[in-house]
Design a protein around this motif. Sequence first.
Motif, short mmCIF file in Angstrom:
data_model
loop_
_atom_site.label_atom_id
_atom_site.label_comp_id
_atom_site.label_asym_id
_atom_site.label_seq_id
_atom_site.Cartn_x
_atom_site.Cartn_y
_atom_site.Cartn_z
N GLY A 1 -39.55 36.29 -26.16
CA GLY A 1 -38.24 35.66 -26.25
C GLY A 1 -37.16 36.62 -27.00
O GLY A 1 -36.07 36.44 -26.64
N GLN A 2 -37.63 37.30 -27.68
CA GLN A 2 -36.73 38.16 -28.31
C GLN A 2 -36.04 39.36 -27.30
O GLN A 2 -34.70 39.30 -27.63
N ARG A 3 -36.96 39.87 -26.49
CA ARG A 3 -36.20 40.76 -25.51
C ARG A 3 -35.13 39.75 -24.66
O ARG A 3 -34.13 39.98 -24.43
N ASN A 4 -35.84 38.47 -24.39
CA ASN A 4 -34.78 37.76 -23.41
C ASN A 4 -33.51 37.17 -24.12
O ASN A 4 -32.40 37.05 -23.72
N TYR B 90 -30.91 39.84 -24.23
CA TYR B 90 -30.31 39.94 -22.71
C TYR B 90 -29.39 38.89 -22.62
O TYR B 90 -28.20 38.94 -22.27
N ALA B 91 -29.74 37.73 -23.07
CA ALA B 91 -28.79 36.29 -23.12
C ALA B 91 -27.58 36.60 -23.80
O ALA B 91 -26.56 36.07 -23.62
N LEU B 92 -27.61 37.66 -24.95
CA LEU B 92 -26.50 37.99 -25.75
C LEU B 92 -25.71 38.79 -25.18
O LEU B 92 -24.59 39.19 -25.77
N GLY B 93 -26.06 39.44 -24.17
CA GLY B 93 -25.19 40.50 -23.24
C GLY B 93 -25.25 41.79 -23.55
O GLY B 93 -24.62 42.55 -23.21
N LEU B 94 -26.48 41.90 -24.71
CA LEU B 94 -26.98 43.41 -24.86
C LEU B 94 -27.47 44.08 -23.72
O LEU B 94 -28.21 43.46 -22.83
N THR B 95 -27.16 45.30 -23.47
CA THR B 95 -28.01 46.10 -22.66
C THR B 95 -29.30 46.32 -22.84
O THR B 95 -29.79 46.01 -24.13
N PHE C 196 -31.30 47.07 -31.47
CA PHE C 196 -31.11 46.06 -32.52
C PHE C 196 -31.95 45.05 -32.64
O PHE C 196 -31.87 44.35 -33.68
N VAL C 197 -32.81 44.94 -31.75
CA VAL C 197 -33.67 43.61 -31.67
C VAL C 197 -35.22 43.97 -31.78
O VAL C 197 -35.85 43.69 -32.81
N LEU C 198 -35.48 45.05 -30.89
CA LEU C 198 -37.24 45.03 -30.81
C LEU C 198 -37.58 46.01 -31.82
O LEU C 198 -38.25 45.79 -32.47
N LEU C 199 -37.00 47.20 -31.79
CA LEU C 199 -37.29 48.61 -32.63
C LEU C 199 -37.46 47.83 -34.15
O LEU C 199 -38.30 48.19 -34.84
N PRO C 200 -36.20 47.33 -34.52
CA PRO C 200 -36.29 47.13 -36.43
C PRO C 200 -37.63 46.33 -36.44
O PRO C 200 -38.07 46.46 -37.60
N MET C 201 -37.88 45.15 -35.61
CA MET C 201 -39.22 44.38 -36.12
C MET C 201 -40.45 45.23 -35.77
O MET C 201 -41.19 45.06 -36.27
N ALA C 202 -40.51 45.98 -34.67
CA ALA C 202 -41.65 46.72 -34.23
C ALA C 202 -42.03 47.73 -35.49
O ALA C 202 -43.23 47.90 -35.61
N TYR C 203 -41.13 48.40 -35.84
CA TYR C 203 -41.34 49.34 -36.89
C TYR C 203 -41.91 48.89 -38.15
O TYR C 203 -42.74 49.17 -39.03
#
Length: 243
Positions: free
Chosen positions: A134-137, A140-145, A152-159
């Motif tokens: 759901g984080q990736r989706n 995208y729902a916020l209009g991010l590329t 801004f979403v995936l890498l900060p949490m993954a690291y």
Amino acid sequence: MSLGIFLEQVPDGDGTWGYMLLSGLGWTLAVAFFAWIFAFVLGSLIGIARTTEKRWLVRLGGAYVELFRNIPLLVQFFVWYFVIPGLIPAVKSWVITLDPTIHQFVTAIICLGFFTSSRIAEQVRSGIQSLPRGQRNAGYALGLTSMQTYRFVLLPMAYRIIIPPLTSELMNLIKNTAVAYSIGLVELFFRTREMGEMTFRYFEAFGAATLMYIVIAMLANRVMALVERRTAVPGLIAGGKHG
């Protein structure tokens, strides 16, 4: 055991044995520092590529990981130092202009960088894939590329999730710098062997080198532990996928 050996002058009169070991330590730290930056950046890019929706990128990233992760590090050192310059004329022409020590230094950084990046890529891939879908989706729902979603979403949490395995990779990288002695780089292990062979005080030489490696590894571990505490997200549970 006599610690006085470290205060004795080396045969050529250029400092003491203790200073010689410290100079080798300096090369070890320099190689580890630059190789880690190279490996972290490249490994992150390869890890990201393996989680995209483009199959050709996934396959290319997978081939990269399998190539550099499965060839022994010593073999890779010899390939980068002896084979690549012979295969690529432009590289050979550039190498000829370099001081031999700089050539060895650059080769060690490149070789360790590629080898370690293949392992970091796997850590980054697993970190991203452990996040809820759901984080990736949501990005995208916020209009991010796609790129913005990663940044801004995936890498900060993954690291944050993969800091412990990244710590292990950093410590492995520091230890793997010892393999650079095989191409003549005067790092810590090279200097340690040189001292032992010239003084026959192997116990003192390798005892001092062992202590230095332990101290470096412990400092790296403590720094990464501090980073982990400072970046921890309360309630974050790693490793599970949610719909």
